[in-house]
Design a protein around this motif. Structure first.
Motif, short mmCIF file in Angstrom:
data_model
loop_
_atom_site.label_atom_id
_atom_site.label_comp_id
_atom_site.label_asym_id
_atom_site.label_seq_id
_atom_site.Cartn_x
_atom_site.Cartn_y
_atom_site.Cartn_z
N ASN A 98 26.90 -30.04 35.16
CA ASN A 98 28.20 -30.57 35.56
C ASN A 98 28.95 -29.53 36.37
O ASN A 98 28.95 -28.36 36.02
CB ASN A 98 29.05 -30.93 34.33
N GLU A 99 29.59 -29.98 37.44
CA GLU A 99 30.52 -29.15 38.17
C GLU A 99 31.91 -29.51 37.66
O GLU A 99 32.36 -30.64 37.83
CB GLU A 99 30.39 -29.42 39.67
N LEU A 100 32.57 -28.56 37.02
CA LEU A 100 33.86 -28.81 36.38
C LEU A 100 34.99 -28.14 37.16
O LEU A 100 34.85 -27.00 37.59
CB LEU A 100 33.87 -28.26 34.95
N THR A 101 36.09 -28.86 37.32
CA THR A 101 37.31 -28.28 37.83
C THR A 101 38.27 -28.18 36.65
O THR A 101 38.51 -29.18 35.96
CB THR A 101 37.92 -29.14 38.95
N ILE A 102 38.79 -26.98 36.41
CA ILE A 102 39.60 -26.72 35.23
C ILE A 102 40.95 -26.16 35.67
O ILE A 102 41.01 -25.22 36.47
CB ILE A 102 38.89 -25.70 34.31
N ASN A 103 42.03 -26.75 35.15
CA ASN A 103 43.37 -26.20 35.34
C ASN A 103 43.63 -25.23 34.19
O ASN A 103 43.71 -25.64 33.03
CB ASN A 103 44.43 -27.30 35.36
#
Length: 142
Positions: A98-103
Motif C-alpha cells: 500500500n502507498e499511504l498518505t498520512i497527515n
C-alpha cells in the motif's frame, strides 16, 4: 557430473554468504516516533529485491545439472534451469503493498509504501523513523 554439482554448491554458498544480515537494532541507533492519520491508501505491487531471483536461479541450475548425458546438453540444461528458476523466483518474490498518505499530528504530510495491508484510510498510525527513512509503521488500536 560430480564436478558440476560441487561447482553449483560452491556458487550457491558464495552467493548466499553475503545475504545474511543481523536485523536487530543497534544500541547506538536513535529512532523517532511520529503519529498521524491515514488519509489516502492506494494498492500497488512491488518488485522482488533480487533475492528470489538469485535463489531461483541457483536451485534451477542445481536441478539442471542432473539433466543431460554429455557436456553440451548438461551445460544447456544448467543454463535453462538457471534462467527458468530466476524468472520463477522473481515472480514469487513480488508482493502486494500500500502507498499511504498520512497527515502527521505536527501538521506535515508523509507518503510511504508498506507491505502492511491491514492499514486503511482513517486509521491512526505510529511511524518509527530511522534517520530519514521510516523503519516501521504500526496501526494504533483505540
Amino acid at each position: 557430473m560430480r564436478k558440476y554439482i560441487f561447482i553449483n554448491i560452491f556458487l550457491a554458498l558464495f552467493l548466499f554468504s553475503g545475504c545474511s544480515t543481523s536485523g536487530e537494532p543497534q544500541y547506538e541507533e536513535i529512532r523517532a516516533a511520529e503519529f498521524g492519520i491515514v488519509v489516502k491508501s492506494q494498492g500497488l505491487r512491488i518488485k522482488d529485491s533480487g533475492i528470489g531471483r538469485q535463489i531461483g536461479a541457483t536451485i534451477g541450475s542445481l536441478l539442471g545439472s542432473f539433466v543431460g548425458e554429455d557436456k553440451v546438453t548438461n551445460t544447456l540444461a544448467i543454463l535453462g534451469g538457471s534462467i527458468a528458476g530466476g524468472y520463477i523466483g522473481a515472480e514469487i518474490g513480488k508482493a502486494d503493498a500500500n502507498e499511504l498518505t498520512i497527515n502527521l499530528d505536527e501538521g506535515d504530510s508523509l507518503m510511504l509504501i508498506t507491505k502492511n495491508l491491514d492499514i486503511v484510510v482513517g486509521d491512526r498510525v505510529e511511524i518509527i523513523r530511522d534517520g530519514d527513512n521510516s523503519a516501521q509503521i504500526n496501526k494504533i488500536d483505540y
